[in-house]
Write a protein that holds these residues in place. Structure first.
Motif, PDB file in Angstrom:
ATOM      1  N   MET A 104       9.317   0.977 -15.131  1.00 20.87           N
ATOM      2  CA  MET A 104       9.003   0.378 -16.438  1.00 20.87           C
ATOM      3  C   MET A 104       7.503   0.144 -16.586  1.00 20.87           C
ATOM      4  SD  MET A 104      11.921   0.083 -18.035  1.00 20.87           S
ATOM      5  CE  MET A 104      11.720  -1.182 -19.301  1.00 20.87           C
ATOM      6  N   VAL A 105       6.711   1.169 -16.213  1.00 20.07           N
ATOM      7  CA  VAL A 105       5.248   1.226 -16.270  1.00 20.07           C
ATOM      8  C   VAL A 105       4.549   0.174 -15.403  1.00 20.07           C
ATOM      9  CG1 VAL A 105       5.308   2.222 -18.587  1.00 20.07           C
ATOM     10  CG2 VAL A 105       4.815  -0.222 -18.347  1.00 20.07           C
ATOM     11  N   THR A 106       5.289  -0.593 -14.599  1.00 18.43           N
ATOM     12  CA  THR A 106       4.634  -1.582 -13.733  1.00 18.43           C
ATOM     13  C   THR A 106       3.799  -0.911 -12.650  1.00 18.43           C
ATOM     14  OG1 THR A 106       6.646  -1.734 -12.378  1.00 18.43           O
ATOM     15  CG2 THR A 106       6.359  -3.388 -14.104  1.00 18.43           C
ATOM     16  N   ASP A 107       4.038   0.385 -12.375  1.00 19.08           N
ATOM     17  CA  ASP A 107       3.220   1.079 -11.384  1.00 19.08           C
ATOM     18  C   ASP A 107       1.762   1.177 -11.842  1.00 19.08           C
ATOM     19  OD1 ASP A 107       4.644   2.867 -13.280  1.00 19.08           O
ATOM     20  OD2 ASP A 107       3.415   4.446 -12.387  1.00 19.08           O
ATOM     21  N   ARG A 108       1.509   1.001 -13.128  1.00 20.10           N
ATOM     22  CA  ARG A 108       0.127   1.017 -13.610  1.00 20.10           C
ATOM     23  C   ARG A 108      -0.646  -0.224 -13.161  1.00 20.10           C
ATOM     24  NH1 ARG A 108       1.010   2.832 -19.964  1.00 20.10           N
ATOM     25  NH2 ARG A 108       2.189   4.757 -19.540  1.00 20.10           N
ATOM     26  N   TYR A 109       0.074  -1.266 -12.824  1.00 13.87           N
ATOM     27  CA  TYR A 109      -0.559  -2.518 -12.419  1.00 13.87           C
ATOM     28  C   TYR A 109      -0.455  -2.739 -10.908  1.00 13.87           C
ATOM     29  CZ  TYR A 109       0.168  -3.222 -17.415  1.00 13.87           C
ATOM     30  OH  TYR A 109       0.187  -3.057 -18.774  1.00 13.87           O
ATOM     31  N   GLN A 110       0.160  -1.782 -10.223  1.00 15.07           N
ATOM     32  CA  GLN A 110       0.445  -1.942  -8.803  1.00 15.07           C
ATOM     33  C   GLN A 110      -0.252  -0.840  -8.014  1.00 15.07           C
ATOM     34  OE1 GLN A 110       2.505  -4.495  -7.402  1.00 15.07           O
ATOM     35  NE2 GLN A 110       1.438  -3.710  -5.593  1.00 15.07           N
ATOM     36  N   HIS A 111      -0.963  -1.185  -6.953  1.00 13.60           N
ATOM     37  CA  HIS A 111      -1.600  -0.170  -6.115  1.00 13.60           C
ATOM     38  C   HIS A 111      -0.520   0.579  -5.331  1.00 13.60           C
ATOM     39  CE1 HIS A 111      -5.417  -1.807  -7.229  1.00 13.60           C
ATOM     40  NE2 HIS A 111      -5.111  -2.994  -6.731  1.00 13.60           N
ATOM     41  N   VAL A 112      -0.534   1.897  -5.420  1.00 14.13           N
ATOM     42  CA  VAL A 112       0.465   2.737  -4.752  1.00 14.13           C
ATOM     43  C   VAL A 112      -0.255   3.741  -3.861  1.00 14.13           C
ATOM     44  CG1 VAL A 112       2.364   4.369  -5.049  1.00 14.13           C
ATOM     45  CG2 VAL A 112       2.084   2.475  -6.673  1.00 14.13           C
ATOM     46  N   ARG A 113       0.171   3.827  -2.602  1.00 18.05           N
ATOM     47  CA  ARG A 113      -0.444   4.730  -1.612  1.00 18.05           C
ATOM     48  C   ARG A 113       0.637   5.658  -1.072  1.00 18.05           C
ATOM     49  NH1 ARG A 113      -4.980   3.620   2.082  1.00 18.05           N
ATOM     50  NH2 ARG A 113      -5.000   1.509   1.200  1.00 18.05           N
ATOM     51  N   HIS A 114       0.275   6.889  -0.745  1.00 20.44           N
ATOM     52  CA  HIS A 114       1.229   7.855  -0.210  1.00 20.44           C
ATOM     53  C   HIS A 114       0.939   8.161   1.258  1.00 20.44           C
ATOM     54  CE1 HIS A 114       2.594  12.051   0.677  1.00 20.44           C
ATOM     55  NE2 HIS A 114       3.699  11.554   0.158  1.00 20.44           N
ATOM     56  N   HIS A 115       2.032   8.310   2.042  1.00 16.79           N
ATOM     57  CA  HIS A 115       1.938   8.742   3.441  1.00 16.79           C
ATOM     58  C   HIS A 115       2.902   9.913   3.633  1.00 16.79           C
ATOM     59  CE1 HIS A 115      -0.187   4.981   4.487  1.00 16.79           C
ATOM     60  NE2 HIS A 115       0.672   4.398   3.668  1.00 16.79           N
ATOM     61  N   ASP A 116       2.468  10.919   4.357  1.00 15.82           N
ATOM     62  CA  ASP A 116       3.310  12.104   4.537  1.00 15.82           C
ATOM     63  C   ASP A 116       4.582  11.809   5.315  1.00 15.82           C
ATOM     64  OD1 ASP A 116       1.626  13.811   3.116  1.00 15.82           O
ATOM     65  OD2 ASP A 116       0.435  14.302   4.901  1.00 15.82           O
TER      66      ASP A 116
END
Length: 208
Positions: A104-116
């Motif tokens: 619900m677009v909250t990812d725009r306000y949340q830092h998201v990092r990716h790991h393989d």
């Protein structure tokens, strides 16, 4: 004849009434057109960057990690809960792509990092000095109400159905389960994540 009032949107607030505030945090377009975003009243009319900057001043020191091998539909909901409980950061482990609809677009306000993979997550957590606490109802897990949940940690959640991978369980500093009382073997992954994040806040967020 009295002018009709501006109609209110179905959610949020309409255009700003009165003198327009001279504050760089406010978005001119939102002030002019209204703010129908899913944000608390404190952030009405603020720009997205201003909201993120304010959240960054008071984020909680726990992280949330999610294994993503099967494009689990629960990931978006977990990100949304991470935003609600003000997690420091969300880590997606595995596939880079995930269904953002549930966020619900909250990812725009949340830092998201990716790991393989899990090894990459553990390496990052070790460098950051953060223990990884796995959440799964497997043999040897400790009930949440009795488990040690450090203030600074990574809470690691698995996929709906299979749960955490064996690699994730083996690499974690501890494994925690949520006590259940019915006939089902497990609860929904996003519900489990919300329960554990709330428990962290119950222990550590008081007075923050």
């Amino acid at each position: 004849m009295t002018e009709p009032e501006d109609p209110q949107p179905p959610v949020g607030v309409g255009p700003w009434r009165g003198e327009v505030p001279d504050d760089p945090r406010y978005d001119p377009e939102l002030l002019a057109n209204g703010d129908a975003r899913n944000v608390v009243d404190e952030y009405r009319y603020w720009t997205m960057d201003a909201i993120v900057a304010d959240l960054d001043l008071r984020r909680h020191p726990f992280h949330v990690a999610i294994e993503n091998w099967q494009h689990d539909m629960n990931i978006g909901s977990i990100v949304r809960s991470a935003n609600a409980f003000l997690a420091e950061e969300v880590h997606i482990v595995g596939k880079r792509r995930w269904n953002r609809r549930g966020a619900m677009v909250t990812d725009r306000y949340q830092h998201v990092r990716h790991h393989d993979d899990i090894a990459a997550l553990i390496s990052w957590a070790d460098a950051a000095g953060l223990p990884v606490i796995a959440i799964d109802n497997v043999e040897g897990s400790v009930a949440l109400d009795r488990a040690e949940i450090p203030e600074r940690c990574v809470l690691l959640f698995g996929q709906e159905g299979p749960g955490l991978s064996p690699e994730a369980v083996a690499a974690a500093s501890g494994v925690v389960e949520i006590t259940q009382y019915g006939s089902t073997r497990s609860i929904n992954a996003s519900a489990a994540a919300a329960v554990v994040m709330y428990e962290w806040c119950r222990r550590w967020a008081t007075g923050r």
